[in-house]
Design an enzyme around this catalytic site. Structure first.
Site, PDB file in Angstrom:
ATOM      1  N   TYR A 166     -16.505   3.795   7.586  1.00 39.74           N
ATOM      2  CA  TYR A 166     -14.752   3.932   7.790  1.00 39.74           C
ATOM      3  C   TYR A 166     -14.170   4.349   9.147  1.00 39.74           C
ATOM      4  CZ  TYR A 166      -9.819   5.331   7.066  1.00 39.74           C
ATOM      5  OH  TYR A 166      -8.670   5.519   7.245  1.00 39.74           O
ATOM      6  N   GLY A 171       0.960  -1.176   0.004  1.00 33.43           N
ATOM      7  CA  GLY A 171      -0.084  -0.240  -0.078  1.00 33.43           C
ATOM      8  C   GLY A 171       0.970   1.476  -0.037  1.00 33.43           C
ATOM      9  N   LYS A 228     -12.365   1.865  12.038  1.00 39.32           N
ATOM     10  CA  LYS A 228     -10.875   2.245  12.187  1.00 39.32           C
ATOM     11  C   LYS A 228     -11.069   2.307  13.837  1.00 39.32           C
ATOM     12  CE  LYS A 228      -7.806   2.729  10.175  1.00 39.32           C
ATOM     13  NZ  LYS A 228      -6.641   1.619  10.071  1.00 39.32           N
ATOM     14  N   THR A 237      -9.818   1.037   3.374  1.00 39.46           N
ATOM     15  CA  THR A 237      -9.670   2.680   3.210  1.00 39.46           C
ATOM     16  C   THR A 237     -10.703   3.236   2.327  1.00 39.46           C
ATOM     17  OG1 THR A 237      -7.764   2.670   1.678  1.00 39.46           O
ATOM     18  CG2 THR A 237      -7.382   2.566   3.888  1.00 39.46           C
ATOM     19  N   ALA A 244      -5.184  -1.780   5.860  1.00 35.13           N
ATOM     20  CA  ALA A 244      -6.547  -1.404   6.475  1.00 35.13           C
ATOM     21  C   ALA A 244      -7.678  -1.139   4.948  1.00 35.13           C
ATOM     22  CB  ALA A 244      -6.494   0.140   6.774  1.00 35.13           C
TER      23      ALA A 244
END
Length: 293
Positions: free
Chosen positions: A125, A10, A129, A62, A60
């Site tokens: 999101y 990433g 998180k 995202t 993650a």
């Protein structure tokens, strides 16, 4: 130190691996194919075999807008996946660095957010998180939570690259002027994390480049610096607009600016101003372009 980096293919993960290797650490960078963080047994096996001193958890979900209709997918990666990494880290006594986000706040406050202000995520999101943060705090005895914002770098798609492209193609661009935050260069963030992981100064950190701007002001600076650093031919005229002009499935925080209190109180050097970070990125971007020619 032996460091395992998740999400190594990433945007942040690639620079994280590069910075750590440059500093002489023994790094195992794992992408989605090499380590499926949603598989607890695989997490335990990979971590158990490598036995890292530190795990930098960059992996993650995202896709902010997609998360609104893919709730299970977002939580599977950001919550369950983070739980799996926390359990695996704890089993081998590794420190865990969980990369989090400004989206854990509602963005409605007038002032920059402190590390221990109450969180109030508005979209899926941010909520997923925040769930990852909570699981990290609950399951790890040695953790760092590093919240960052407006991240961009050489790898992957991001706002800076998009604006560089559109600025040279479009006659006019409208950019949001009622959301403010701190643009963060991945290399600067990775450098900070590499310093943080060598310590026992556990807790929550807000880590972005210093200073703040709106997306419109950020774009102004991108165009100005691109002309100087890249000798780019920026043709687009720039117009400010509001968030309401560009409705999106997920809510965006109006204020993403975060205080760096933990950096200061723990004796770390603060991360440089966002304009300096942008200059460094554009220089890296220019060098990478010349290498491909």
């Amino acid at each position: 130190m032996k460091v395992l980096v998740t999400g190594a293919s990433g945007q942040l993960g690639m620079d994280m691996v590069a910075v750590l290797q440059r500093k002489g650490h023994d790094v195992m960078g794992c992408n989605r194919q090499q380590l499926d963080i949603t598989n607890l047994e695989q997490c335990q096996q990979v971590v158990g075999e490598f036995v890292p001193t530190v795990i930098v958890h960059c992996a993650a979900y995202t896709a902010v807008d997609a998360a609104e209709s893919d709730v299970d997918g977002a939580y599977l990666v950001n919550a369950t996946g983070s739980r799996n990494m926390a359990v695996a880290a704890e089993a081998v006594g590794a420190k865990l660095i969980y990369i989090s986000t400004d989206y854990v706040f509602d963005g409605q406050g007038e002032n920059p957010y402190y590390e221990y202000d109450n969180t109030n995520p508005q979209g899926v999101y941010g909520k997923s998180k925040r769930a990852g943060e909570q699981l990290t705090q609950t399951l790890c005895s040695r953790y760092f939570i590093v919240r960052t914002s407006w991240v961009y770098g050489l790898h992957g798609n991001n706002f800076v690259k998009t604006m560089l492209k559109l600025g040279q193609e479009k006659p006019e661009l409208k950019v949001v002027h009622d959301q403010k935050g701190s643009p963060t260069y991945t290399v600067d963030l990775a450098e900070f994390v590499s310093e943080l992981m060598r310590t026992e100064k556990y807790g929550i950190y807000h880590a972005s480049n210093s200073g703040a701007c709106t997306w419109y002001e950020f774009t102004q600076e991108i165009f100005s610096q691109a002309k100087q650093v890249l000798q780019a031919s920026i043709t687009a005229s720039l117009e400010p607009c509001t968030t309401a002009d560009f409705p999106r499935p997920a809510p965006r925080p109006a204020n993403s600016v975060m205080e760096h209190m933990s950096i200061r109180t723990n004796g770390f050097q603060d991360i440089r101003d966002w304009r300096e970070g942008l200059t460094a990125f554009l220089q890296e971007y220019k060098a990478a372009q010349s290498d491909t020619k």
